[in-house]
Design an enzyme around this catalytic site. Sequence first.
Site, PDB file in Angstrom:
ATOM      1  N   GLU A  94     -78.601  53.518  19.955  1.00 17.11           N
ATOM      2  CA  GLU A  94     -78.512  54.579  18.957  1.00 17.11           C
ATOM      3  C   GLU A  94     -79.908  55.158  18.847  1.00 17.11           C
ATOM      4  O   GLU A  94     -80.840  54.474  18.428  1.00 17.11           O
ATOM      5  CB  GLU A  94     -78.031  53.992  17.627  1.00 17.11           C
ATOM      6  CG  GLU A  94     -77.704  55.036  16.581  1.00 17.11           C
ATOM      7  CD  GLU A  94     -77.403  54.414  15.215  1.00 17.11           C
ATOM      8  OE1 GLU A  94     -77.066  53.216  15.151  1.00 17.11           O
ATOM      9  OE2 GLU A  94     -77.541  55.130  14.218  1.00 17.11           O
ATOM     10  N   TYR A 106     -68.450  53.640  12.516  1.00 16.46           N
ATOM     11  CA  TYR A 106     -69.671  52.988  12.033  1.00 16.46           C
ATOM     12  C   TYR A 106     -69.439  52.664  10.560  1.00 16.46           C
ATOM     13  O   TYR A 106     -69.398  53.566   9.733  1.00 16.46           O
ATOM     14  CB  TYR A 106     -70.849  53.941  12.207  1.00 16.46           C
ATOM     15  CG  TYR A 106     -72.224  53.376  11.908  1.00 16.46           C
ATOM     16  CD1 TYR A 106     -72.497  52.609  10.774  1.00 16.46           C
ATOM     17  CD2 TYR A 106     -73.288  53.638  12.775  1.00 16.46           C
ATOM     18  CE1 TYR A 106     -73.759  52.117  10.519  1.00 16.46           C
ATOM     19  CE2 TYR A 106     -74.566  53.144  12.510  1.00 16.46           C
ATOM     20  CZ  TYR A 106     -74.787  52.386  11.385  1.00 16.46           C
ATOM     21  OH  TYR A 106     -76.045  51.908  11.123  1.00 16.46           O
ATOM     22  N   ASP A 153     -82.095  57.484   4.810  1.00 15.17           N
ATOM     23  CA  ASP A 153     -82.892  56.420   5.409  1.00 15.17           C
ATOM     24  C   ASP A 153     -83.930  55.859   4.450  1.00 15.17           C
ATOM     25  O   ASP A 153     -84.511  56.572   3.640  1.00 15.17           O
ATOM     26  CB  ASP A 153     -83.590  56.938   6.673  1.00 15.17           C
ATOM     27  CG  ASP A 153     -82.617  57.056   7.828  1.00 15.17           C
ATOM     28  OD1 ASP A 153     -82.003  56.030   8.167  1.00 15.17           O
ATOM     29  OD2 ASP A 153     -82.439  58.165   8.358  1.00 15.17           O
TER      30      ASP A 153
END
Lengths: 403, 275
Positions: free
Chosen positions: B56, B182, B67
């Site tokens: 990834e 995911y 993030d």
Amino acid sequence: MEQKNSYRAGPDEKGRFGLYGGRFVAETLMPLILDLEENYEAAKNDAAFAAQLEDLQTHYVGRPSPLYFAERLTAHYGGAKIYLKRDELNHTGSHKINNCLGQILLAKRMGKTRIIAETGAGQHGVAVATVAARFGLPCTVFMGATDIERQKPNVFRMKLLGADIRPVTSGAGTLKDAMNEALRDWVTNVEDTFYIIGTVAGPHPYPAMVRDFQSIIGRETKEQMLAREGRLPDTLIACIGGGSNAMGLFHPFLDDGEVDIIGVEAGGFGLDTPDHAASLAGGEPGVLHGNRTYLLQDDDGQIIEGHSISAGLDYPGIGPEHAYLRDTGRVTYVSATDKEALEAFQLITRLEGIIPALEPSHALAHVGKIAGDLPADHLLVMNMCGRGDKDVFAVADHLNVEL
Amino acid sequence: MSSHSTDSPRIDALFDRLKADKQKAFVAFVTAGDPDLDISAQILAGLPQAGADIIELGMPFTDPMADGPSIQAASQRALAAGQTLMGTLDMVRDFRVTNDTTPIVLMGYYNPIYIYGVDKFVADAKAAGVDGLIIVDLPPEEDDELCLPAMAAGVNFIRLATPTTDDKRLPEVLNNTSGFVYYVSITGITGSAAPQQQAVADNIARIKNHTKLPVCVGFGIRTPAQAAAMAAIADGVVVGSALVDVIAETAENKAETAEEVLALASALAEGVKRT
């Protein structure tokens, strides 16, 4: 009934104003903003919600704010008749409280028990901390470390009000970075937390919701001007960072075609330099903070930090509805530089005994550019969206005065 | 029910092989261009040998809202070193010269792609050898933007499902998803709290009621032991921040960076394969 070709019809069901707006958020937040939208729609149609909001606006905020005829300013420029919409007289000193009250009532209604917010100049942060204190909810405010340094009085006010201030050091440590950090908090605390966004940006329904709560500015202005002059104003002028005070003033007038509407972006050191915050004049459409709008960015789609003397305007984006109004041509967008704003700040302080915030000083700078050339019966309204107490230290610094 | 893609076979072939071998996938995340292009290319080239089944590759962005501090810093290092989206696609193209099997999934935010141009991007990404995209700020509500063009070009669009994605919403999230799903193990940002195995297992079971696609788990998994625990309940395990932290820790001695990152990747891969 909505007019068929109304400028006030947006957003559509996808949260779009033409190309702009939308819901560009992480999946974790998606159910939350759908829930928020549903609850907001219900609250909008609830007479009890409206009544509670109106009561607080009257007795807590001090609305309606006056529409003041600025006689000496008018004489100084020798042209248009200049009125100031005095939203700086609101409790907490700016228009920000209008939106915060609406959102905290919604938070209570949704059973949320914790408030978060981002702030740039600190005006929104102070307003959020205020309503959080008033309603007894814990409140965390994310503020760029750079802004904390240049807005000390507001930082202390928020602390007095019981808010937890989280300095944000990522990026340039300004409003954009504070908003990133608030979103990171929200994605972590999904159950109990309500995010009070301070401007007409972010994912749908925020741009529409904040606009609706701020539209009281324009609705009052319309009523007051009709009572005072018997007709609508000819020109409206407001400063724009994210654009909430401007949207609040403009929105009720968008379908009144005879009213000229002008938004003033922060020109920083000048549009011919890299140091400004004029996203419409110097940006391109892109996607940030949940919505598509004009953004200051480089050729690779990386976001550029805005610059302005005013911490409330140095955001690299702008509310998506402004982007739409620019493209349609309904609203004209111009800019004023740091220097012009600073001069306007001093001028109105001396002429009218009103110390404005640096943000509306930008709008005032543009008033100065056009008022003299307009006829004496031209009715011009400028939104005095914040008072300047918070800025006196920064202004002293720019004027090389030691306090 | 989502179906397997036929146009981007590397991911499907990988999971078919792992299933036959009763193995789980180790998905290694690094940011393209971190700490600089050369070292990043070395890491990329070494990851398959270190045991990464899927790479990834983060596309750096100035405002990575989902993030945590580790990957924010990785983005900043990469951007400071001059990384661009075109440079990231070049890295994939170079990687494909010697490796035509390890799937590469690009992860990032929409704006750089939007500015690059969506149609040009999906065509260039496909040509470079990109197998899938994970774009954090494109929920199914915005599928017209990139998901549908990517699928039309034969690039998998891998969706994030999260603890807040309820049963009512899951079909919408899984529609137009291909490659794998995911599962974001926590509500939060990358590199933060460690996930609870039982809660994750329950959610994976819930997702599998709606799809035949493999489900990989990421966010908050840092150690070989945690990777092993997650591998026991998922089809694959994603580790990012822990690898990226090694790049930060070796900033003073970059000669060791690639080797150290790959050593941790090996240990994590062993954890995943332990099951």
